[in-house]
Design an enzyme around this catalytic site. Structure first.
Site, PDB file in Angstrom:
ATOM      1  N   THR A   1      27.448  14.268  14.021  1.00  0.00           N
ATOM      2  CA  THR A   1      28.481  13.249  14.211  1.00  0.00           C
ATOM      3  C   THR A   1      28.844  12.494  12.929  1.00  0.00           C
ATOM      4  O   THR A   1      29.742  11.667  12.936  1.00  0.00           O
ATOM      5  CB  THR A   1      28.039  12.218  15.274  1.00  0.00           C
ATOM      6  OG1 THR A   1      26.796  11.656  14.864  1.00  0.00           O
ATOM      7  CG2 THR A   1      27.909  12.853  16.641  1.00  0.00           C
TER       8      THR A   1
ATOM      9  N   ILE B   1      30.210  13.392   9.869  1.00  0.00           N
ATOM     10  CA  ILE B   1      31.554  13.609   9.322  1.00  0.00           C
ATOM     11  C   ILE B   1      32.605  13.140  10.335  1.00  0.00           C
ATOM     12  O   ILE B   1      33.638  12.592   9.967  1.00  0.00           O
ATOM     13  CB  ILE B   1      31.751  15.089   8.913  1.00  0.00           C
ATOM     14  CG1 ILE B   1      30.796  15.412   7.746  1.00  0.00           C
ATOM     15  CG2 ILE B   1      33.193  15.389   8.532  1.00  0.00           C
ATOM     16  CD1 ILE B   1      30.772  16.862   7.306  1.00  0.00           C
TER      17      ILE B   1
ATOM     18  N   THR C   1      31.266  12.842   0.839  1.00  0.00           N
ATOM     19  CA  THR C   1      32.230  13.355   1.824  1.00  0.00           C
ATOM     20  C   THR C   1      33.152  12.229   2.289  1.00  0.00           C
ATOM     21  O   THR C   1      34.364  12.403   2.426  1.00  0.00           O
ATOM     22  CB  THR C   1      31.495  13.957   3.037  1.00  0.00           C
ATOM     23  OG1 THR C   1      30.433  14.781   2.555  1.00  0.00           O
ATOM     24  CG2 THR C   1      32.410  14.798   3.897  1.00  0.00           C
TER      25      THR C   1
ATOM     26  N   LYS D   1      31.775  27.818  14.153  1.00  0.00           N
ATOM     27  CA  LYS D   1      30.734  27.226  14.997  1.00  0.00           C
ATOM     28  C   LYS D   1      31.306  27.043  16.399  1.00  0.00           C
ATOM     29  O   LYS D   1      32.320  26.362  16.569  1.00  0.00           O
ATOM     30  CB  LYS D   1      30.311  25.867  14.406  1.00  0.00           C
ATOM     31  CG  LYS D   1      29.314  25.107  15.279  1.00  0.00           C
ATOM     32  CD  LYS D   1      28.945  23.755  14.680  1.00  0.00           C
ATOM     33  CE  LYS D   1      28.126  22.932  15.653  1.00  0.00           C
ATOM     34  NZ  LYS D   1      27.941  21.548  15.226  1.00  0.00           N
TER      35      LYS D   1
ATOM     36  N   LEU E   1      28.244   6.712   5.542  1.00  0.00           N
ATOM     37  CA  LEU E   1      26.871   6.207   5.680  1.00  0.00           C
ATOM     38  C   LEU E   1      26.778   4.714   5.406  1.00  0.00           C
ATOM     39  O   LEU E   1      25.874   4.044   5.895  1.00  0.00           O
ATOM     40  CB  LEU E   1      25.938   6.982   4.741  1.00  0.00           C
ATOM     41  CG  LEU E   1      25.862   8.501   5.015  1.00  0.00           C
ATOM     42  CD1 LEU E   1      25.024   9.192   3.943  1.00  0.00           C
ATOM     43  CD2 LEU E   1      25.293   8.793   6.397  1.00  0.00           C
TER      44      LEU E   1
ATOM     45  N   GLU F   1      26.415  19.679   7.052  1.00  0.00           N
ATOM     46  CA  GLU F   1      27.023  21.008   6.995  1.00  0.00           C
ATOM     47  C   GLU F   1      27.605  21.476   8.314  1.00  0.00           C
ATOM     48  O   GLU F   1      28.423  22.375   8.331  1.00  0.00           O
ATOM     49  CB  GLU F   1      25.964  22.011   6.530  1.00  0.00           C
ATOM     50  CG  GLU F   1      25.435  21.645   5.156  1.00  0.00           C
ATOM     51  CD  GLU F   1      24.430  22.641   4.626  1.00  0.00           C
ATOM     52  OE1 GLU F   1      23.606  23.099   5.422  1.00  0.00           O
ATOM     53  OE2 GLU F   1      24.497  22.944   3.439  1.00  0.00           O
TER      54      GLU F   1
HETATM   55  P1  FAD Z   1      26.976   9.753   0.056  1.00  0.00           P
HETATM   56  O1  FAD Z   1      27.009  11.214   0.184  1.00  0.00           O
HETATM   57  O2  FAD Z   1      25.642   9.121  -0.182  1.00  0.00           O
HETATM   58  O3  FAD Z   1      27.947   9.338  -1.120  1.00  0.00           O
HETATM   59  C1  FAD Z   1      27.867   8.071  -1.717  1.00  0.00           C
HETATM   60  C2  FAD Z   1      28.754   8.036  -2.950  1.00  0.00           C
HETATM   61  O4  FAD Z   1      28.747   6.723  -3.485  1.00  0.00           O
HETATM   62  C3  FAD Z   1      28.322   8.975  -4.070  1.00  0.00           C
HETATM   63  O5  FAD Z   1      29.444   9.558  -4.683  1.00  0.00           O
HETATM   64  C4  FAD Z   1      27.658   8.027  -5.071  1.00  0.00           C
HETATM   65  O6  FAD Z   1      27.753   8.507  -6.380  1.00  0.00           O
HETATM   66  C5  FAD Z   1      28.514   6.794  -4.883  1.00  0.00           C
HETATM   67  N1  FAD Z   1      27.861   5.566  -5.309  1.00  0.00           N
HETATM   68  C6  FAD Z   1      26.810   4.923  -4.736  1.00  0.00           C
HETATM   69  N2  FAD Z   1      26.486   3.830  -5.449  1.00  0.00           N
HETATM   70  C7  FAD Z   1      27.361   3.770  -6.485  1.00  0.00           C
HETATM   71  C8  FAD Z   1      27.540   2.881  -7.588  1.00  0.00           C
HETATM   72  N3  FAD Z   1      26.741   1.823  -7.783  1.00  0.00           N
HETATM   73  N4  FAD Z   1      28.529   3.139  -8.451  1.00  0.00           N
HETATM   74  C9  FAD Z   1      29.353   4.205  -8.306  1.00  0.00           C
HETATM   75  N5  FAD Z   1      29.233   5.070  -7.282  1.00  0.00           N
HETATM   76  C10 FAD Z   1      28.239   4.860  -6.408  1.00  0.00           C
HETATM   77  N6  FAD Z   1      26.959  14.891   9.063  1.00  0.00           N
HETATM   78  C11 FAD Z   1      27.593  15.869   9.730  1.00  0.00           C
HETATM   79  O7  FAD Z   1      28.766  15.714  10.093  1.00  0.00           O
HETATM   80  N7  FAD Z   1      26.965  17.047  10.017  1.00  0.00           N
HETATM   81  C12 FAD Z   1      25.656  17.264   9.693  1.00  0.00           C
HETATM   82  O8  FAD Z   1      25.141  18.352   9.943  1.00  0.00           O
HETATM   83  C13 FAD Z   1      24.955  16.216   9.034  1.00  0.00           C
HETATM   84  N8  FAD Z   1      23.654  16.348   8.719  1.00  0.00           N
HETATM   85  C14 FAD Z   1      23.007  15.304   8.102  1.00  0.00           C
HETATM   86  C15 FAD Z   1      21.628  15.400   7.855  1.00  0.00           C
HETATM   87  C16 FAD Z   1      20.951  14.320   7.269  1.00  0.00           C
HETATM   88  C17 FAD Z   1      19.470  14.401   7.036  1.00  0.00           C
HETATM   89  C18 FAD Z   1      21.669  13.158   6.877  1.00  0.00           C
HETATM   90  C19 FAD Z   1      20.967  12.007   6.206  1.00  0.00           C
HETATM   91  C20 FAD Z   1      23.022  13.075   7.110  1.00  0.00           C
HETATM   92  C21 FAD Z   1      23.689  14.134   7.742  1.00  0.00           C
HETATM   93  N9  FAD Z   1      25.051  14.034   8.029  1.00  0.00           N
HETATM   94  C22 FAD Z   1      25.670  15.033   8.715  1.00  0.00           C
HETATM   95  C23 FAD Z   1      25.828  12.891   7.591  1.00  0.00           C
HETATM   96  C24 FAD Z   1      26.560  13.271   6.318  1.00  0.00           C
HETATM   97  O9  FAD Z   1      25.660  13.753   5.354  1.00  0.00           O
HETATM   98  C25 FAD Z   1      27.294  12.070   5.771  1.00  0.00           C
HETATM   99  O10 FAD Z   1      28.062  11.529   6.792  1.00  0.00           O
HETATM  100  C26 FAD Z   1      28.183  12.473   4.644  1.00  0.00           C
HETATM  101  O11 FAD Z   1      27.481  13.148   3.664  1.00  0.00           O
HETATM  102  C27 FAD Z   1      28.868  11.274   4.051  1.00  0.00           C
HETATM  103  O12 FAD Z   1      28.083  10.609   3.156  1.00  0.00           O
HETATM  104  P2  FAD Z   1      28.745   9.422   2.338  1.00  0.00           P
HETATM  105  O13 FAD Z   1      29.897   9.952   1.590  1.00  0.00           O
HETATM  106  O14 FAD Z   1      28.954   8.278   3.237  1.00  0.00           O
HETATM  107  O15 FAD Z   1      27.556   9.008   1.341  1.00  0.00           O
END
Ligand code: FAD
Length: 476
Positions: A344, A346, A12, A76, A333, A47
């Site tokens: 929080t 997103i 995301t 929501k 993250l 979500e």
């Molecule tokens: P990720 O989704 O982990 O994406 C990481 C990306 O980096 C992926 O595409 C992966 O392929 C890539 N990557 C990693 N290493 C490499 C590499 N070596 N080479 C190439 N690519 C790589 N947020 C909300 O707003 N509402 C919610 O209800 C909510 N519920 C949640 C519940 C839980 C249990 C958790 C843990 C989180 C929740 N969140 C929620 C937070 C939300 O899930 C994240 O903020 C959001 O998914 C963003 O994730 P991200 O893109 O930072 O990381």
């Protein structure tokens, strides 16, 4: 001048950053590249959203109906909190105002005065969003600021994977300054003098150079954490939940425009109704509950058939001391995560992107911009941390080791102060920047049985009779 921005990661965070920067620099000489690895995948949860996402989508020129269709979204209006203050009690934390603007001071102080007069008014009475949610209804807020129906807001429950796909299509179809590369980053080169990142190397040997990097690599924090050495500030002493078991189920709740957060003996369980399925997750502190116990509890609280094998997701409430280090900023993250309560994650992505856009320099030395970004992000994390701790702390629960730990733990100084002000006369520290403002603190604090001790001097001009009349008029 920054000419090549490289985004590492396509969750995301990566796709929100790609869409925002590609649009910002469309028709300019700045090029955006996103690298993601399907083999690694994404966290895949996230979500429930908060209303701010609507402004982000607006800025991208996204049509709301189109977005809702593409992400199987539902409306929501807030979160239904069950068993938090006491087992058997519930309240809604809605989006929007608490009450209606009053001439001299905030509605909260009027409410506290009425409470002292024995009016015994539930907070639920004073939110249009809560009334609608309880009745399973939805309407858009009025644009007329004088109208009571302008005092609430709304967000969405979305399929986060579909949102990322939607943003990918938007980028690939609309922005000629954007490209995506599939591949696993396995090496990173830094300038030996400055320490700046120069290039990312993929497993297949491709070298991708850039001027500025955005680390969206998830919990691993590949660039800012692992490569540039930003330290992790651990918040788990105050927020011990560190795991979630999550899986979707097939049932739907078409007339439920709110999420549910039900507290249990070592954390809480979410239920997020989408159009085509329901998202479920049991959040728990591994110090107080084993994975097996959490899985059993998760299944016990489900209705409907699970559509995937429940996964245990590990996390730690924490954030980086420097979200922006050298020529790289962490978004999502990789920068930090408080915990899922109040959705929080997103929002923090969106906040970081907006701040980066404001601060992204057009010159080579950006020390001041970086310091300011890090200051503002640390401030965001602190305020959100305090608000989330409030949910656990304002509670009479002491029925398990987890709740007794929460009751007895030392609070962070910033929260001690905020809570003392609120308990004393209903003062909520208002801040220029930050997410949860007075009404949110009021709903959670009062909804979970918090008590305001004395009347604010700002209501002293009213006699008891007039104060009572003013409140009951608003209630009507
Ligand atoms: P990720 O989704 O982990 O994406 C990481 C990306 O980096 C992926 O595409 C992966 O392929 C890539 N990557 C990693 N290493 C490499 C590499 N070596 N080479 C190439 N690519 C790589 N947020 C909300 O707003 N509402 C919610 O209800 C909510 N519920 C949640 C519940 C839980 C249990 C958790 C843990 C989180 C929740 N969140 C929620 C937070 C939300 O899930 C994240 O903020 C959001 O998914 C963003 O994730 P991200 O893109 O930072 O990381």
């Amino acid at each position: 001048m920054i000419k090549k921005i490289i985004i590492a990661g396509g969750g995301t965070a990566g796709w929100m950053a790609a869409a925002a920067f590609s649009r910002l620099f469309n028709h300019s000489s700045v090029h955006i590249t996103l690298i993601e690895s399907d083999a690694i995948g994404t966290v895949g949860v996230g979500e429930a959203t908060i209303p701010h996402l609507r402004y982000f989508n607006d800025k991208l020129g996204i049509n709301e109906h189109d977005f809702m269709r593409a992400t199987n979204a539902t409306f929501k209006l807030g979160i239904d909190f069950i068993n938090w203050g006491k087992i058997g009690e519930r309240y809604i934390h809605p989006f929007g105002e608490f009450g209606f603007p009053t001439p001299h001071t905030s509605f909260l102080k009027y409410w506290a005065r009425a409470d002292k007069l024995g009016l015994n008014l539930p907070t639920d009475e004073f939110s249009i969003a809560t009334h609608m949610a309880r009745k399973g209804k939805f309407a858009y807020p009025s644009k007329n600021e004088q109208s009571l129906t302008s005092t609430f807001s709304y967000a969405f429950h979305i399929d986060a994977n579909r949102y990322a796909q939607y943003l990918r299509t938007l980028c690939e179809n609309n922005f000629s300054n954007f490209n995506r590369i599939e591949g696993k980053i396995n090496n990173i080169t830094q300038n030996t003098t400055t320490g700046n990142i120069e290039a990312l190397h993929l497993e297949d040997g491709t070298r991708i150079e850039g001027d500025f990097f955005i680390d969206c690599s998830g919990f691993r924090s590949l660039l800012v954490g692992e490569t540039l050495g930003a330290k992790t500030i651990d918040l788990s002493k105050h927020l011990p939940c560190d795991r979630a078991v999550a899986a979707p189920t097939d049932e739907t709740y078409p007339n439920t425009p709110y999420s549910q957060a039900t507290a249990h003996s070592a954390g809480w369980q979410w239920r997020i109704p989408l159009k085509h399925r329901t998202g479920n997750g049991c959040v728990y502190a591994s110090q107080f509950m084993s994975d097996d116990e959490a899985l059993n509890l998760f299944h016990k609280n489900l209705s409907g058939k699970t559509l995937a094998t429940p996964q245990v997701i590990k996390f730690k409430a924490s954030h980086k001391n420097l979200s922006w280090s050298h020529n790289c900023a962490a978004v999502g993250l990789s920068s930090g995560f408080i915990e899922p309560l109040e959705s929080t994650g997103i929002h923090l992505i969106q906040t970081a992107i907006i701040k980066l856009i404001e601060l992204l320099p057009s010159h080579a030395d950006y020390t001041h911009e970086r310091i300011e970004f890090n200051r503002q992000m640390a401030d965001e994390y602190e305020k959100i941390r305090d608000f989330i701790i409030l949910h656990y702390r304002i509670s009479e629960r002491d029925d398990s080791e987890f709740w007794r730990y929460i009751k007895n733990m030392e609070l962070p100084d910033s929260l001690k102060n905020r809570l003392a002000l609120l308990e004393e006369t209903g003062i909520v520290d208002t801040y220029q920047h930050g997410l949860f403002l007075e009404s949110s603190w009021a709903y959670v604090f009062l909804g979970q049985g918090g008590q305001i001790k004395s009347n604010s001097t700002q209501t002293h001009h009213l006699s008891d009779r007039r104060a009572r009349a003013a409140i009951t008029k608003i209630q009507r």
